[in-house]
Motif scaffolding. Sequence first.
Motif, PDB file in Angstrom:
ATOM      1  N   ARG A   1      -4.957 -13.286 -18.378  1.00  0.00           N
ATOM      2  CA  ARG A   1      -4.353 -14.144 -18.721  1.00  0.00           C
ATOM      3  C   ARG A   1      -3.993 -14.395 -20.348  1.00  0.00           C
ATOM      4  NH1 ARG A   1      -7.387 -20.083 -17.432  1.00  0.00           N
ATOM      5  NH2 ARG A   1      -7.668 -19.697 -14.972  1.00  0.00           N
TER       6      ARG A   1
ATOM      7  N   TYR B   1      -0.747 -14.791 -22.701  1.00  0.00           N
ATOM      8  CA  TYR B   1      -0.438 -16.577 -23.797  1.00  0.00           C
ATOM      9  C   TYR B   1       0.750 -15.777 -24.996  1.00  0.00           C
ATOM     10  CZ  TYR B   1      -4.126 -18.681 -21.723  1.00  0.00           C
ATOM     11  OH  TYR B   1      -5.664 -19.134 -21.258  1.00  0.00           O
TER      12      TYR B   1
ATOM     13  N   TYR C   1       2.466 -17.929 -28.349  1.00  0.00           N
ATOM     14  CA  TYR C   1       1.919 -18.622 -29.447  1.00  0.00           C
ATOM     15  C   TYR C   1       2.718 -18.474 -30.580  1.00  0.00           C
ATOM     16  CZ  TYR C   1      -2.122 -20.305 -27.481  1.00  0.00           C
ATOM     17  OH  TYR C   1      -3.065 -20.872 -26.957  1.00  0.00           O
TER      18      TYR C   1
ATOM     19  N   TYR D   1     -14.526 -27.996 -21.548  1.00  0.00           N
ATOM     20  CA  TYR D   1     -15.392 -27.760 -23.322  1.00  0.00           C
ATOM     21  C   TYR D   1     -15.023 -27.921 -24.228  1.00  0.00           C
ATOM     22  CZ  TYR D   1     -18.131 -24.868 -19.904  1.00  0.00           C
ATOM     23  OH  TYR D   1     -18.882 -24.705 -19.027  1.00  0.00           O
TER      24      TYR D   1
ATOM     25  N   TYR E   1     -14.115 -26.235 -28.303  1.00  0.00           N
ATOM     26  CA  TYR E   1     -14.416 -24.580 -28.633  1.00  0.00           C
ATOM     27  C   TYR E   1     -14.274 -24.864 -29.816  1.00  0.00           C
ATOM     28  CZ  TYR E   1     -13.935 -22.123 -24.640  1.00  0.00           C
ATOM     29  OH  TYR E   1     -14.796 -20.987 -23.134  1.00  0.00           O
TER      30      TYR E   1
ATOM     31  N   PHE F   1     -11.258 -27.747 -24.761  1.00  0.00           N
ATOM     32  CA  PHE F   1     -10.109 -27.046 -23.533  1.00  0.00           C
ATOM     33  C   PHE F   1      -9.950 -27.373 -22.339  1.00  0.00           C
ATOM     34  CE2 PHE F   1      -8.953 -22.613 -22.635  1.00  0.00           C
ATOM     35  CZ  PHE F   1     -10.090 -22.442 -21.512  1.00  0.00           C
TER      36      PHE F   1
ATOM     37  N   TYR G   1      -8.919 -27.570 -19.048  1.00  0.00           N
ATOM     38  CA  TYR G   1      -9.302 -26.877 -17.985  1.00  0.00           C
ATOM     39  C   TYR G   1      -8.155 -27.490 -16.556  1.00  0.00           C
ATOM     40  CZ  TYR G   1     -11.091 -23.715 -13.655  1.00  0.00           C
ATOM     41  OH  TYR G   1     -11.035 -22.681 -13.296  1.00  0.00           O
TER      42      TYR G   1
ATOM     43  N   GLY H   1      -6.292 -23.974 -18.475  1.00  0.00           N
ATOM     44  CA  GLY H   1      -7.205 -23.780 -18.861  1.00  0.00           C
ATOM     45  C   GLY H   1      -6.460 -23.184 -20.621  1.00  0.00           C
ATOM     46  N   LYS H   2      -4.809 -23.676 -21.036  1.00  0.00           N
ATOM     47  CA  LYS H   2      -3.899 -23.734 -21.975  1.00  0.00           C
ATOM     48  C   LYS H   2      -5.204 -24.134 -23.336  1.00  0.00           C
ATOM     49  CE  LYS H   2      -1.242 -26.311 -20.468  1.00  0.00           C
ATOM     50  NZ  LYS H   2      -0.117 -27.488 -20.717  1.00  0.00           N
ATOM     51  N   LEU H   3      -5.434 -23.612 -24.533  1.00  0.00           N
ATOM     52  CA  LEU H   3      -5.402 -23.704 -25.379  1.00  0.00           C
ATOM     53  C   LEU H   3      -4.579 -24.575 -26.093  1.00  0.00           C
ATOM     54  CD1 LEU H   3      -7.473 -20.808 -26.550  1.00  0.00           C
ATOM     55  CD2 LEU H   3      -8.976 -22.727 -26.018  1.00  0.00           C
TER      56      LEU H   3
END
Lengths: 112, 111
Positions: free
Chosen positions: A31, A33, A35, B32, B34, B91, B93, B97-99
Motif C-alpha cells: 500500500r 499513499y 498526502y 483502531y 492510532y 483507522f 478499516y 484502511g486510509k489514514l
Amino acid sequence: DADVTQTPRNRITKTGKRIMLECSQTKGHDRMYWYRQDPGLGLRLIYYSFDVKDINKGEISDGYSVSRQAQAKFSLSLESAIPNQTALYFCATSRQGYTEAFFGQGTRLTVV
Amino acid sequence: DAKTTQPPSMDCAEGRAANLPCNHSTISGNEYVYWYRQIHSQGPQYIIHGLKNNETNEMASLIITEDRKSSTLILPHATLRDTAVYYCIVFIYNQGGKLIFGQGTELSVKP
C-alpha cells in the motif's frame, strides 16, 4: 538509505508546468499513499493505492494524477501546476491490515 | 466516518509526563485508535495503536476508556525532543484502511 524515498526534496516550478513527484520504497509494502500538508494544517490524502492495479482518489484529488509503476514506486503528477498547490507533499507506505504507515521525508513544492 | 477531537496545543515541563487527550465518540467496534507525531516538517512517525486494551511500548502508553469514546497518549518522561504535533487517528478499516489526519495537538515541552 531511507525506507521511503521521495524525489525531489525541494522544487520550484512555474504556473502551468507539469511536474512529477516520485516515491520509492524498500519496505516491500503493497500500500502506498500521497498526502499534502499546508502550513499549520494536518495532512490531507490525495491518492492511495493498495496494489499495482489499484488506484483510489483521496480527499483532494482534483488537479492531481498518480501512477503506480511497480509495487515499490508511486508517482504523483500535477498536470498544470497552480500556486495553491504550493505545499509539503508526503508519500507513505503500509502493509495490508492494522499496521503502521511509514512516511518519506517530504517534498517541498513551490508554484510561482 | 469516525472523527477525532484534540486540543490544539499543550505545554509540558521537561521530565514530567505528557498526557494528550483525544475524543472519538463515534468510533465503531472494528476501528483502531492510532497515534502519530510530526516533528517540525518531517514525515509523521508512528507511535502506538490500540483497539480496546491499554497498550505500552518503548515510546508511550495508550489508555483507551472502556466505552472507547476517548483515549489518552502518555509520554512518561517528556524531553525537549518530544516537542511535536501529535495526531490521534481512527483507522477506518472498512474504507480500505486510509489514514485520515485531523489537526492534531501541538505539544511544547519546556525546560
